[in-house]
Design a protein around this motif. Structure first.
Motif, PDB file in Angstrom:
ATOM      1  N   GLN A  61      71.385  25.422   2.988  1.00 58.89           N
ATOM      2  CA  GLN A  61      70.598  25.889   4.125  1.00 58.89           C
ATOM      3  C   GLN A  61      69.390  25.000   4.396  1.00 58.89           C
ATOM      4  O   GLN A  61      68.883  24.974   5.517  1.00 58.89           O
ATOM      5  N   LYS A  85      72.529  23.284   6.814  1.00 57.29           N
ATOM      6  CA  LYS A  85      73.677  24.177   7.018  1.00 57.29           C
ATOM      7  C   LYS A  85      74.996  23.405   6.951  1.00 57.29           C
ATOM      8  O   LYS A  85      75.899  23.597   7.752  1.00 57.29           O
ATOM      9  N   SER A 108      81.878  36.496   7.933  1.00 58.07           N
ATOM     10  CA  SER A 108      80.435  36.540   8.226  1.00 58.07           C
ATOM     11  C   SER A 108      79.686  35.332   7.682  1.00 58.07           C
ATOM     12  O   SER A 108      78.621  34.972   8.199  1.00 58.07           O
ATOM     13  N   HIS A 109      80.230  34.708   6.656  1.00 56.94           N
ATOM     14  CA  HIS A 109      79.542  33.572   6.029  1.00 56.94           C
ATOM     15  C   HIS A 109      80.086  32.237   6.523  1.00 56.94           C
ATOM     16  O   HIS A 109      79.347  31.385   7.026  1.00 56.94           O
ATOM     17  N   ARG A 136      82.129  31.395   9.033  1.00 56.77           N
ATOM     18  CA  ARG A 136      82.327  31.104  10.457  1.00 56.77           C
ATOM     19  C   ARG A 136      81.205  30.216  11.032  1.00 56.77           C
ATOM     20  O   ARG A 136      81.412  29.532  12.037  1.00 56.77           O
ATOM     21  N   HIS A 137      80.053  30.211  10.372  1.00 55.86           N
ATOM     22  CA  HIS A 137      78.929  29.420  10.869  1.00 55.86           C
ATOM     23  C   HIS A 137      79.119  27.916  10.645  1.00 55.86           C
ATOM     24  O   HIS A 137      78.381  27.103  11.207  1.00 55.86           O
ATOM     25  N   TYR A 138      80.110  27.529   9.827  1.00 54.99           N
ATOM     26  CA  TYR A 138      80.321  26.117   9.505  1.00 54.99           C
ATOM     27  C   TYR A 138      81.565  25.525  10.155  1.00 54.99           C
ATOM     28  O   TYR A 138      81.785  24.316  10.086  1.00 54.99           O
ATOM     29  N   HIS A 145      82.406  24.953  13.191  1.00 58.82           N
ATOM     30  CA  HIS A 145      82.188  24.030  14.305  1.00 58.82           C
ATOM     31  C   HIS A 145      82.001  22.590  13.859  1.00 58.82           C
ATOM     32  O   HIS A 145      82.184  21.651  14.652  1.00 58.82           O
TER      33      HIS A 145
END
Length: 546
Positions: free
Chosen positions: A133, A138, A190-191, A193-195, A197
């Motif tokens: 983070q 990220k 939830s964790h 999915r933020h990566y 892209h």
């Protein structure tokens, strides 16, 4: 600032001393940290999900500690304890070393014969997340993978393949998926999915195999289940894949230096070889130490203290910066360890000396001069002053949140005109001046820019008042003991400047060098600052006279 959550009793056990909450809060303050909250898992769950959800949760007291964003070495219990123990002079900063590799070949390192317990294991996992983070942005810059080395075989191959050609069982899943299927599976996670892209629109996905074709990881998304680590893992293979090699080196150094203390031979890390497609061979981790030399006078003046070079060296050593006086006057040699990637300039060393000395122990004093260079909008220093941004040596601020914070100011004139605009209903004339710093690009400086002390004054009235502003210049030069004259004094000559009215502008010279301009401002400049009456101004560089 990232927040590190640690169990109070475990922290005190590691420190070898118990503190009251107030005592530990004071220790944090002395070390440059902040004890943000004292809570428990039960309190957190009760606050976030209600009392029913909190039933059965732990009552163990948790300290939430705010850590400076650039102190990656304090993002886990191990680094925090080590830093505090060195600061309290109960421990010497450890010396990190590496040993030759015998098996793995990857952009990585090995922690050999490590011993985990539950707390150490959780701290190891949490540090990776904190780094992801923070310095890893990220996972866009760096992705960390950790594996049980005894379940895989080197050499390891880092390559890229079409997502449909990649198939493996990801961490904590019960079956194999193709990479295409994984991207769909994790869209609701939830964790993770933020990566997604970072790579989902790429034709090829990165993948790491061992010599038997077993997938270690698909960075920066997920590790393979086959090589996952556990409490029983004895040998950990750590790989970092990155778009920024410098950040990757720092990240790897942080992980191995924080947890190598649990190896059979403490603070020793097994190196790994990296063979590039062009045949180049590199060895990681670098664990590089470097030495900086600075004077005790430099630190004394900037901190506002008066200590001997020997005392300053002791202060820096308490901050894990092993230091000693070199024997040449008050020169201090400072050794910067691989854990202190935040130290990139002499000012960083000076800051650590101030922390060790104690901010509360520094005698309060009033600065002799006002030295703040404020941010401003790009429009303030270009369009409103009829300037071209390409011709201005402005320092631009990356990712500005508002228009007022796009650049660091290169002129004091904009600020004075905005002040007049806010007070234009006051009785005339309005006469304002400011002596302060601006910031200009300068490739000769190690930071690429330099501060420049300037004097700016404006006269706003029904008549332009050129003679008033000219008289101010003469008075300033008189006080600076600079006499009129072309060679050894000062003089003005007609000039053209887009900020000023044509034919009503003069360039100011001192000892043969241009130091600024004075004149009547252009009507367009007046109107762009929402003013209605004439205004004269002087803007000069006063650093040569300080």
């Amino acid at each position: 600032m990232p927040t590190v959550s640690v169990k109070r009793d475990l922290l005190f056990e590691a420190l070898g001393q118990k503190y009251t909450d107030e005592e530990f809060d004071e220790l944090c303050f002395e070390f440059g940290l902040e004890l943000d909250e004292i809570t428990s898992e039960k309190e957190i769950l009760s606050r976030e999900q209600g009392d029913e959800k909190a039933e059965g949760a732990s009552d163990v007291v948790l300290y939430k500690i705010d850590v400076p964003a650039n102190r990656y070495d304090l993002l886990c219990l191990e680094g925090l304890v080590r830093g505090l123990q060195v600061f309290k002079e109960k421990l010497e900063a450890p010396r990190y070393k590496r040993t030759a590799s015998v098996r793995p070949h990857a952009v990585a390192a090995v922690l050999r014969n490590i011993t985990f317990n539950q707390e150490r294991y959780e701290s190891f996992i949490e540090l990776q997340e904190k780094l992801h983070q923070n310095i890893c942005r990220k996972r866009t810059l760096v992705a960390i993978g950790t594996h049980d080395l005894d379940t895989i075989s080197g050499p390891f191959t880092y390559t890229a393949k079409p997502p449909g050609d990649i198939r493996f069982k990801p961490l904590n899943q019960s079956k194999e998926y193709t990479a295409t299927e994984l991207m769909s599976l994790y869209k609701t996670d939830s964790h993770l999915r933020h990566y997604l892209h970072i790579i989902e629109n790429e034709p090829l996905y990165p993948i790491i195999y061992d010599s038997n074709g077993i997938v270690l990881s698909m960075p920066p998304i997920i590790n393979g289940d086959h090589s996952k680590i556990s409490l029983n893992t004895k040998n950990i293979f750590i790989e970092c894949t990155a778009t920024d090699l410098t950040k990757a080196k720092i990240t790897l150094d942080m992980v191995v230096t924080m947890f190598s203390e649990y190896c059979e031979e403490p603070f020793t890390v097994e190196e790994a070889e990296v063979v590039y497609p062009d045949g180049r061979l590199c060895v990681y981790p670098e664990l590089a130490y470097r030495t900086e030399t600075l004077s005790g006078d430099f630190i004394n003046k900037r901190v506002g203290i008066n200590e001997s070079a020997e005392r300053i060296a002791q202060l820096l050593t308490r901050m894990c910066l092993k230091s000693e006086v070199s024997g040449e006057g008050d020169q201090i040699q400072v050794e910067i360890p691989p854990t202190r990637a935040d130290v990139i300039h002499a000012c960083d060393i000076m800051e650590d000396a101030a922390i060790a000395y104690g901010f509360n122990n520094i005698v309060r004093s009033t600065p002799r001069m006002y030295t703040i260079a404020n941010q401003c909008s790009q429009e303030d220093i270009t369009d409103k002053l009829r300037k071209n941004i390409a011709e201005i040596r402005a320092v631009h601020i990356s990712n500005p949140k508002t228009a007022e914070f796009q650049v660091v100011r290169t002129s004091l004139l904009s600020g004075l005109l905005k002040t007049i605009a806010a007070n234009r209903k006051m009785p005339l004339p309005l006469k304002l001046f400011e002596i302060s710093d601006v910031v200009l690009k300068d490739e000769t400086k190690d930071v690429g820019a330099r501060n420049n002390r300037r004097l700016c004054a404006v006269y706003y009235n029904k008549s332009p008042g050129f003679e008033v502003i000219h008289g101010l210049l003469d008075r300033v030069m008189q006080l600076l003991d600079v006499k009129p004259g072309r060679n050894q004094g000062y003089h003005i000559q007609a000039a053209e400047d887009s900020t000023f009215f044509p034919g009503r502008c003069a360039e100011i010279f001192s000892h043969g060098k241009s130091i600024g301009h004075l004149g009547v401002l252009h009507p367009d400049v007046i109107s762009r600052f929402e003013l209605t009456m004439p205004c004269s101004a002087i803007d000069i560089d006063i650093e040569p006279f300080l």
